[in-house]
Design an enzyme around this catalytic site. Structure first.
Site, mmCIF file in Angstrom:
data_model
loop_
_atom_site.group_PDB
_atom_site.id
_atom_site.type_symbol
_atom_site.label_atom_id
_atom_site.label_comp_id
_atom_site.label_asym_id
_atom_site.label_seq_id
_atom_site.Cartn_x
_atom_site.Cartn_y
_atom_site.Cartn_z
ATOM 1 N N SER A 139 0.776 -0.965 -0.086
ATOM 2 C CA SER A 139 0.148 -0.813 -0.080
ATOM 3 C C SER A 139 0.570 1.224 0.088
ATOM 4 O O SER A 139 0.314 2.047 -0.457
ATOM 5 C CB SER A 139 -1.007 -0.179 1.326
ATOM 6 O OG SER A 139 -0.476 -0.063 1.831
ATOM 7 N N HIS A 191 -0.563 4.615 7.194
ATOM 8 C CA HIS A 191 0.411 5.498 5.959
ATOM 9 C C HIS A 191 0.574 7.166 5.969
ATOM 10 O O HIS A 191 0.222 7.977 6.999
ATOM 11 C CB HIS A 191 -1.163 5.059 4.894
ATOM 12 C CG HIS A 191 -1.189 3.346 4.503
ATOM 13 N ND1 HIS A 191 -1.903 2.932 4.856
ATOM 14 C CD2 HIS A 191 -0.323 2.706 3.947
ATOM 15 C CE1 HIS A 191 -2.128 1.842 4.867
ATOM 16 N NE2 HIS A 191 -1.085 2.037 4.551
ATOM 17 N N ASP A 202 -3.427 7.617 7.810
ATOM 18 C CA ASP A 202 -4.497 7.053 8.940
ATOM 19 C C ASP A 202 -3.099 6.473 9.729
ATOM 20 O O ASP A 202 -1.977 7.286 9.942
ATOM 21 C CB ASP A 202 -4.943 5.822 8.819
ATOM 22 C CG ASP A 202 -3.931 5.294 7.356
ATOM 23 O OD1 ASP A 202 -2.476 4.684 7.482
ATOM 24 O OD2 ASP A 202 -4.488 4.277 5.915
#
Length: 364
Positions: free
Chosen positions: A40, A331, A328
């Site tokens: 991610s 990340h 978040d």
């Protein structure tokens, strides 16, 4: 002692230096193409249509991205791969494998997938994801398409030899495998040292395969201080260091073995130029950067999506996003990704990368 005014001055200086850096690299790309493998940290839409909760194509993700939340990046704007692409001279982001079409693949493809890992089972509890092994299969498909466009294998191999490849893998093999004994047996089966050994051995096979497909200039990120992520601190509690020490100790075992592997690949594979991007050094060393919030997320965290991600209910995130390290609980923000990419491209400290940085890699 510092003041609010000091932070503003520091941030202003950082922005100006970043502007100068990005201005210098505009023009012809320093490599003909850029291929991106990872999780991610670099995913730019490959998870959007997968059956998984590990996706980021909803508000507030993308709040600062030109096309909005549908871009699928796990941050408020651009991610690490976007900034590296810009630093090496591309005037737009590398397309995700999910939507890359036609001749645009000649400038590269992004295979990154949220929750993916070196091990195939990593991240399965959240749904589908494109593991490193599957990303390599997708790359083989891309190579066949490039060969069809260029007309012969020799031309394809010549092109691929000149491209930049980055690999950001291994984070989820700890976060969404070894550190989750309720869902994965790995921590009962293997000691931390043994798991790191097995993980690096699997990674070795994957990196050797990438070399076999034509990759020569490969920048591999090691694993950063996962024990300092807000989600891990929330789950396990802080040590005196401010982070979860045992997690960082596990990761260090992997990183030590990865360094040995990269040295071995450079010695034994023909024309191989692998480098390590040291995420711990890049994220902790050097002068102040204007960040003021280091251990809290900018967005409201959800209790229903994949753990640690932003809430689905459209709540507005913090307004001072350039001062937050994390968007978040896992990340980085766009501002943090910019800083990481800059130091990956042009190392600030000798410990940031080895044996060279991306700038040195693309010019060899």
């Amino acid at each position: 002692m510092s003041s609010c005014g000091d932070h503003i001055v520091i941030w202003f200086i950082l922005i100006i230096s970043m502007f100068i850096m990005f201005s210098m690299v505009k023009g012809k790309p320093q490599v003909p193409c850029y291929f991106i493998f990872g999780d991610s940290i670099v995913d730019n839409g490959n998870n959007n249509n997968l059956i998984t909760t590990a996706k980021a194509n909803y508000f507030p993700y993308g709040i600062d991205f030109p096309t909005g939340p549908q871009n699928g990046r796990f941050t408020n704007g651009r991610n690490k791969a976007d900034f590296i692409a810009e630093l090496i001279g591309f005037n737009s982001s590398i397309p995700p494998y999910a939507t890359a079409r036609g001749n645009e693949i000649l400038r590269g493809v992004n295979y990154g997938s949220g929750i993916a890992g070196i091990r195939d089972e990593t991240g399965y509890r959240w749904g589908d994801r494109i593991s490193m092994n599957r990303q390599l299969l997708n790359h083989q498909v891309t190579i066949l398409k490039i060969t069809s466009i260029l007309g012969n294998v020799a031309a394809t191999r010549s092109l691929l030899n000149k491209c930049l490849y980055t690999v950001d893998m291994g984070n989820n093999d700890y976060l969404n495998n070894y550190l989750e004994p309720r869902f994965y047996p790995s921590s009962q089966l293997f000691s931390p040292d043994r798991f790191a050994t097995i993980l690096v051995q699997q990674f070795e096979g994957q990196l050797r395969s990438l070399h076999g497909y034509g990759a020569r200039k490969v920048a591999v990120s090691n694993i950063g201080l996962l024990g300092c992520l807000p989600e891990e601190i929330r789950t396990f509690g802080r040590n005196a260091s401010g982070c979860v020490d045992f997690i960082n100790n596990y990761v260090q075992l992997f990183n030590q073995k990865l360094k040995v592997l990269i040295d071995d690949l450079n010695t034994n594979l023909p024309n191989a130029r692998f480098i390590i991007l040291n995420q711990t050094s890049i994220s902790t060393g050097g002068p102040p950067t204007g960040f003021t919030v280091f251990d809290s997320p900018c967005c409201i965290i959800s209790n229903t999506t994949a753990k640690g991600q932003c809430s689905l209910d459209g709540q507005i995130p913090c307004s001072n996003r350039n001062q937050y390290v994390f968007f978040d609980n896992f990340h980085p923000t766009e501002a943090a990704y910019m800083a990481i990419a800059r130091r990956s491209y042009n190392a600030l400290l000798p410990s940031d990368s080895s044996p060279t940085d991306i700038r040195g890699l693309v010019h060899t």
